[in-house]
Design an enzyme around this catalytic site. Structure first.
Site, PDB file in Angstrom:
ATOM      1  N   ASN A 143       0.823  -1.213   0.000  1.00  0.00           N
ATOM      2  CA  ASN A 143       0.000   0.000   0.000  1.00  0.00           C
ATOM      3  C   ASN A 143       0.856   1.262   0.000  1.00  0.00           C
ATOM      4  OD1 ASN A 143      -2.026  -1.830   0.154  1.00  0.00           O
ATOM      5  ND2 ASN A 143      -2.468  -1.523   2.315  1.00  0.00           N
TER       6      ASN A 143
ATOM      7  N   HIS B 292       6.085  -0.759  -2.432  1.00  0.00           N
ATOM      8  CA  HIS B 292       5.648   0.022  -3.606  1.00  0.00           C
ATOM      9  C   HIS B 292       5.757   1.522  -3.368  1.00  0.00           C
ATOM     10  CE1 HIS B 292       3.141  -3.573  -5.310  1.00  0.00           C
ATOM     11  NE2 HIS B 292       4.433  -3.697  -5.507  1.00  0.00           N
TER      12      HIS B 292
ATOM     13  N   CYS C 280      12.148  15.018  -8.209  1.00  0.00           N
ATOM     14  CA  CYS C 280      12.400  15.408  -9.594  1.00  0.00           C
ATOM     15  C   CYS C 280      13.133  14.277 -10.316  1.00  0.00           C
ATOM     16  CB  CYS C 280      13.233  16.684  -9.612  1.00  0.00           C
ATOM     17  SG  CYS C 280      13.678  17.186 -11.296  1.00  0.00           S
TER      18      CYS C 280
ATOM     19  N   CYS D 249       9.584  20.550 -11.729  1.00  0.00           N
ATOM     20  CA  CYS D 249      10.512  20.855 -10.638  1.00  0.00           C
ATOM     21  C   CYS D 249      10.691  22.368 -10.479  1.00  0.00           C
ATOM     22  CB  CYS D 249      11.850  20.184 -10.940  1.00  0.00           C
ATOM     23  SG  CYS D 249      13.116  20.568  -9.737  1.00  0.00           S
TER      24      CYS D 249
ATOM     25  N   GLY E  13      -5.371  -9.213   3.237  1.00  0.00           N
ATOM     26  CA  GLY E  13      -5.946  -8.250   2.303  1.00  0.00           C
ATOM     27  C   GLY E  13      -5.159  -8.009   1.037  1.00  0.00           C
TER      28      GLY E  13
ATOM     29  N   ASN F 123      -8.657 -12.839   4.390  1.00  0.00           N
ATOM     30  CA  ASN F 123      -9.141 -12.283   3.122  1.00  0.00           C
ATOM     31  C   ASN F 123     -10.530 -12.875   2.858  1.00  0.00           C
ATOM     32  OD1 ASN F 123      -9.503 -11.628   0.328  1.00  0.00           O
ATOM     33  ND2 ASN F 123      -7.275 -11.483   0.102  1.00  0.00           N
ATOM     34  N   PRO F 124     -11.516 -12.022   2.566  1.00  0.00           N
ATOM     35  CA  PRO F 124     -12.846 -12.588   2.274  1.00  0.00           C
ATOM     36  C   PRO F 124     -12.867 -13.301   0.925  1.00  0.00           C
ATOM     37  CG  PRO F 124     -12.863 -10.182   2.089  1.00  0.00           C
ATOM     38  CD  PRO F 124     -11.502 -10.553   2.553  1.00  0.00           C
ATOM     39  N   GLY F 125     -11.889 -13.047   0.088  1.00  0.00           N
ATOM     40  CA  GLY F 125     -11.849 -13.647  -1.254  1.00  0.00           C
ATOM     41  C   GLY F 125     -10.814 -14.749  -1.374  1.00  0.00           C
TER      42      GLY F 125
HETATM   43  P1  OAD Z   1      -5.818  -5.986  -4.878  1.00  0.00           P
HETATM   44  O1  OAD Z   1      -6.846  -4.961  -5.172  1.00  0.00           O
HETATM   45  O2  OAD Z   1      -5.216  -6.731  -6.012  1.00  0.00           O
HETATM   46  O3  OAD Z   1      -6.452  -7.085  -3.921  1.00  0.00           O
HETATM   47  C1  OAD Z   1      -7.198  -6.721  -2.799  1.00  0.00           C
HETATM   48  C2  OAD Z   1      -7.442  -7.973  -1.997  1.00  0.00           C
HETATM   49  O4  OAD Z   1      -8.058  -7.587  -0.798  1.00  0.00           O
HETATM   50  C3  OAD Z   1      -8.352  -8.993  -2.675  1.00  0.00           C
HETATM   51  O5  OAD Z   1      -7.791 -10.284  -2.540  1.00  0.00           O
HETATM   52  C4  OAD Z   1      -9.671  -8.867  -1.897  1.00  0.00           C
HETATM   53  O6  OAD Z   1     -10.353 -10.117  -1.806  1.00  0.00           O
HETATM   54  C5  OAD Z   1      -9.166  -8.438  -0.557  1.00  0.00           C
HETATM   55  N1  OAD Z   1     -10.099  -7.657   0.243  1.00  0.00           N
HETATM   56  C6  OAD Z   1     -11.101  -6.830  -0.154  1.00  0.00           C
HETATM   57  N2  OAD Z   1     -11.678  -6.241   0.905  1.00  0.00           N
HETATM   58  C7  OAD Z   1     -11.036  -6.715   2.004  1.00  0.00           C
HETATM   59  C8  OAD Z   1     -11.132  -6.475   3.407  1.00  0.00           C
HETATM   60  N3  OAD Z   1     -12.032  -5.641   3.914  1.00  0.00           N
HETATM   61  N4  OAD Z   1     -10.281  -7.128   4.226  1.00  0.00           N
HETATM   62  C9  OAD Z   1      -9.361  -7.991   3.744  1.00  0.00           C
HETATM   63  N5  OAD Z   1      -9.205  -8.248   2.444  1.00  0.00           N
HETATM   64  C10 OAD Z   1     -10.026  -7.621   1.574  1.00  0.00           C
HETATM   65  O7  OAD Z   1      -4.735  -5.270  -3.961  1.00  0.00           O
HETATM   66  P2  OAD Z   1      -3.210  -5.652  -3.740  1.00  0.00           P
HETATM   67  O8  OAD Z   1      -3.053  -7.106  -3.503  1.00  0.00           O
HETATM   68  O9  OAD Z   1      -2.699  -4.703  -2.725  1.00  0.00           O
HETATM   69  O10 OAD Z   1       0.598  -2.013  -7.238  1.00  0.00           O
HETATM   70  O11 OAD Z   1      -2.633  -5.256  -5.147  1.00  0.00           O
HETATM   71  C11 OAD Z   1      -1.263  -5.357  -5.340  1.00  0.00           C
HETATM   72  C12 OAD Z   1      -0.764  -4.247  -6.188  1.00  0.00           C
HETATM   73  O12 OAD Z   1      -1.505  -4.192  -7.391  1.00  0.00           O
HETATM   74  C13 OAD Z   1      -0.924  -2.850  -5.621  1.00  0.00           C
HETATM   75  O13 OAD Z   1       0.073  -2.498  -4.698  1.00  0.00           O
HETATM   76  C14 OAD Z   1      -0.774  -2.013  -6.853  1.00  0.00           C
HETATM   77  C15 OAD Z   1      -1.601  -2.829  -7.835  1.00  0.00           C
HETATM   78  O14 OAD Z   1      -1.142  -2.832  -9.108  1.00  0.00           O
HETATM   79  C16 OAD Z   1       1.130  -0.947  -7.831  1.00  0.00           C
HETATM   80  O15 OAD Z   1       0.492   0.067  -8.010  1.00  0.00           O
HETATM   81  C17 OAD Z   1       2.550  -1.117  -8.235  1.00  0.00           C
END
Ligand code: OAD
Length: 256
Positions: A109, A126, A134, A155, A196, A222-224
């Site tokens: 995050n 990230h 800059c 800049c 999450g 994770n709910p998913g």
């Molecule tokens: P994602 O959006 O890919 O995944 C979110 C996850 O959180 C999913 O598996 C959902 O099931 C889960 N989820 C949703 N609500 C939730 C809750 N209340 N509690 C727990 N889990 C929940 O997000 P990331 O895995 O962070 O990178 O994505 C990885 C990266 O993809 C990000 O850092 C970003 C993006 O591209 C960059 O920008 C480089």
């Protein structure tokens, strides 16, 4: 939420002197931030109104070719983060630093909420939206809001393109964060929690896989469904703040 899963996760923590948390956008969902993927996720519409995939719009090469387009979507992410407050999941992971001999958070995050909750042992792999720099000279500045910026910003010292300190698609991970990550992983943790995140990136799924193979207890909150769901020892299929609060309470600890 399964009571057994909560109790199993708490039992793992009760036996642990160290814990490693891996987090993603789902941890900030209960703070009102959108996730990237899944229902209501930022990447749900396949292309932007400019007709490019969002992953291309938010790429390092787009920042070079069409900075205004890339910055438009960077600003949207930043706007979503503004004003958000840490939730119980962030607070519990920060409190873990006092409760365990060693506790670290690896987060994807860029919203700064782990830091705002008090986490110090934090690897923001990230980057963070709060720092701008800059691309041409050494100018850098911490910001609290992108509101006053002209997009794309230039800049004040050399007029070069300014960018945020975040990892865009196609860019390398920050060397400093990687060094800390591998330094900490070199000394095994007693428990690994994935919270999450969709675990799509190898450096996010790998610590869970490695722990599993080494016989170290693993938990997913994770709910998913994700690529690590079938691998972990315990799966708490519930939102992060609610689930971690129940685990923390089952452990007999006061909620922070
Ligand atoms: P994602 O959006 O890919 O995944 C979110 C996850 O959180 C999913 O598996 C959902 O099931 C889960 N989820 C949703 N609500 C939730 C809750 N209340 N509690 C727990 N889990 C929940 O997000 P990331 O895995 O962070 O990178 O994505 C990885 C990266 O993809 C990000 O850092 C970003 C993006 O591209 C960059 O920008 C480089």
């Amino acid at each position: 939420m399964s009571e057994t899963a909560v109790e199993d996760a708490a039992a793992i923590l009760a036996e642990s002197r160290s814990v490693f948390f891996i987090t993603g956008a789902g941890v900030s969902a209960e703070s009102g931030l959108p996730t990237y993927r899944g229902i209501g996720g930022l990447y749900d519409c396949e292309t932007t109104e400019e007709g490019v995939a969002i992953e291309d719009a938010l790429s390092g090469s787009m920042l070079q070719r069409r900075p205004e387009l890339c910055w438009k979507y960077i600003s949207q992410i930043e706007q979503a983060c503004r004003g958000a407050k840490p939730n119980a999941a962030h607070r519990i992971m920060a409190a873990a630093e006092q409760e365990f001999e060693r506790a670290w958070v690896l987060t994807q995050n860029v919203d700064g909420l782990h830091r705002a909750a008090g986490s110090v042992n934090l690897i923001a792999i990230h980057g963070d939206v709060d720092l701008l720099y800059c691309t041409q000279c050494s100018w850098r500045e911490a910001v609290t809001d992108y509101g006053g910026l002209t997009i794309p910003p230039s800049c004040p010292e050399c007029s070069g393109l300014v960018r945020p300190n975040v990892v865009l698609f196609g860019e390398a991970l920050p060397a400093g964060a990687l060094t800390v990550l591998y330094r900490e992983l070199a000394e095994p943790f007693d428990a690994v929690f994935s919270v999450g995140t969709s675990s799509l990136f190898p450096y996010i799924a790998e610590p869970v896989m490695r722990a599993r193979h080494a016989g170290i207890p693993t938990v997913e909150i994770n709910p998913g469904e994700t690529p690590v769901s079938e691998v972990v020892d315990v799966r708490v299929k519930a939102p992060a703040a609610a689930a971690l609060s129940e685990v923390w309470t089952a452990l007999g600890k006061e909620l922070p």
